[in-house]
Design an enzyme around this catalytic site. Structure first.
Site, PDB file in Angstrom:
ATOM      1  N   CYS A 146      19.117 -31.842 -15.710  1.00  0.00           N
ATOM      2  CA  CYS A 146      20.541 -31.597 -15.436  1.00  0.00           C
ATOM      3  C   CYS A 146      21.280 -31.313 -16.751  1.00  0.00           C
ATOM      4  O   CYS A 146      20.668 -30.973 -17.771  1.00  0.00           O
ATOM      5  CB  CYS A 146      21.173 -32.766 -14.695  1.00  0.00           C
ATOM      6  SG  CYS A 146      22.775 -32.351 -13.932  1.00  0.00           S
ATOM      7  N   ASP A 217      24.976 -41.425 -14.168  1.00  0.00           N
ATOM      8  CA  ASP A 217      26.242 -41.445 -13.430  1.00  0.00           C
ATOM      9  C   ASP A 217      26.679 -42.880 -13.168  1.00  0.00           C
ATOM     10  O   ASP A 217      27.852 -43.198 -13.288  1.00  0.00           O
ATOM     11  CB  ASP A 217      26.092 -40.660 -12.126  1.00  0.00           C
ATOM     12  CG  ASP A 217      26.039 -39.165 -12.406  1.00  0.00           C
ATOM     13  OD1 ASP A 217      27.096 -38.535 -12.438  1.00  0.00           O
ATOM     14  OD2 ASP A 217      24.935 -38.644 -12.654  1.00  0.00           O
TER      15      ASP A 217
END
Ligand code: RI2
Length: 329
Positions: A146, A217
């Site tokens: 990512c 996250d």
């Protein structure tokens, strides 16, 4: 770069920023829209945008008798924009309730909370990258998943301080954030190769990958990691090859809510992000979960702006650093 943290990791008292500091910031509705649509993405950036939007609200409505009601409603609006990254929830709560004095000047306290949140977040990459580099030898090959601004900072600093660093970046469907990562690393002079997601295990095995580096996250009290979908598979692959998985995360990624048993909600996004609905074969359903959980046993260490932690050390760290106040959302 200014370092808003004391040496013991605790932020200093925040002065109220001058009026006008948040005047150019998009308002709460526009910020929530930008976060929900992923125009603003990346967990750290999401948190900073939310904090600044609350700072603007506190600035504009400083004399409003119902300022507190407005702030609480705005906090809930922002929180609903994306459910998984805890930096958003922490940004809202630390902005609304993180300043030392809340009562005398509610607007000023919120503006100070917003500025402190942003300052700590912006100072984090340098601190994290410095701690990360100490763990990277010359000639290391890294794989990343990512786009994480913090993993990116780590890799660029490793490139600056070590010789012959090379990187594989997987694409990370469906939003292709690996394209962002590879483009930024190349622009910084890093030797980087873009691969499709399903090549990650093969590449780790055949190209001598030494470290898997990702962002975060949400990190839960049990030491588990919530990060972009696919992180779990890459981490499992890395473990099977004895490749350590290092997570670069600002302290705002730790979830105090998980101490009470809150489990992060894995965001599900629209099927149109995966395939053009017009091209979907008849009878086929689509699921699009955008985060997954990587178990604590798969993570070697968390490299943060307040030190390097093993997953087993996370709970005590969260208890120490995040005293939840009664009104937190
Ligand atoms: P930084 C991203 O989520 C990715 O999952 C990335 O690893 C994480 O945020 C952390 O990014 P998304 O917003 O905070 O792209 O390190 O869905 O920048």
């Amino acid at each position: 770069m200014a370092r808003p943290n004391d040496d013991d990791g605790q932020p200093p008292a925040a002065p109220v920023p001058p009026k006008g500091t948040f005047a150019q910031i998009p308002d709460v509705a526009a910020t929530a829209e930008a976060i929900g649509s992923m125009e603003v993405r990346g967990a750290a950036r999401i948190g900073r945008h939310a904090a600044r939007a609350l700072g603007r609200l506190a600035e504009e409505h400083a004399d409003d008798a119902d300022l507190d009601g407005r702030l609480m409603e705005a906090g809930r609006t922002l929180l609903a924009a994306r459910p998984t990254a805890v930096s958003l929830r922490n940004a809202i709560n630390l902005t609304l309730f993180g300043a030392d004095s809340e009562d005398a000047d509610r607007g000023g306290a919120v503006r100070a909370g917003a500025q402190r949140y942003v300052d700590i977040s912006l100072a984090a990459p340098e601190r994290i990258a410095a701690a990360f580099v100490a763990q990277v030898p010359d000639g290391a090959t890294l794989l990343t998943h990512c786009h994480s601004s913090l993993a990116e900072a780590c890799i660029i600093e490793a490139h600056r301080q070590r010789s012959d660093i090379r990187v594989f970046a997987d694409e990370t469907r469906p939003w292709w954030q690996g394209h962002i990562t590879s483009g930024r690393l190349a622009a910084a002079g890093v030797e980087v190769t873009l691969i499709v997601d399903s090549a990650a295990h093969h590449i780790m095995e055949t190209k001598g990958v030494d470290l898997l580096v990702t962002g975060a996250d949400t990190i839960t009290a049990d030491g588990g990691l919530y990060n972009k979908i696919g992180t779990r598979a890459v981490s499992l692959g890395a473990q099977s090859l004895d490749i350590p998985h290092i997570v670069a995360a600002e302290t705002h990624k730790f979830s105090p809510y998980s101490l009470k048993g809150d489990v992060p909600q894995v965001e599900q996004r629209d099927a149109s992000e995966v395939i053009d609905p017009g091209r979907l074969p008849k009878g086929v359903k689509v699921e699009n979960p955008v985060f997954d959980r990587t178990a604590p046993g798969l993570v070697e260490r968390y490299v943060t702006d307040q030190g390097v932690l093993a997953p087993s050390e996370v709970r005590a760290f969260v208890v120490d650093r995040f005293p939840i106040k009664e009104r937190w959302i």
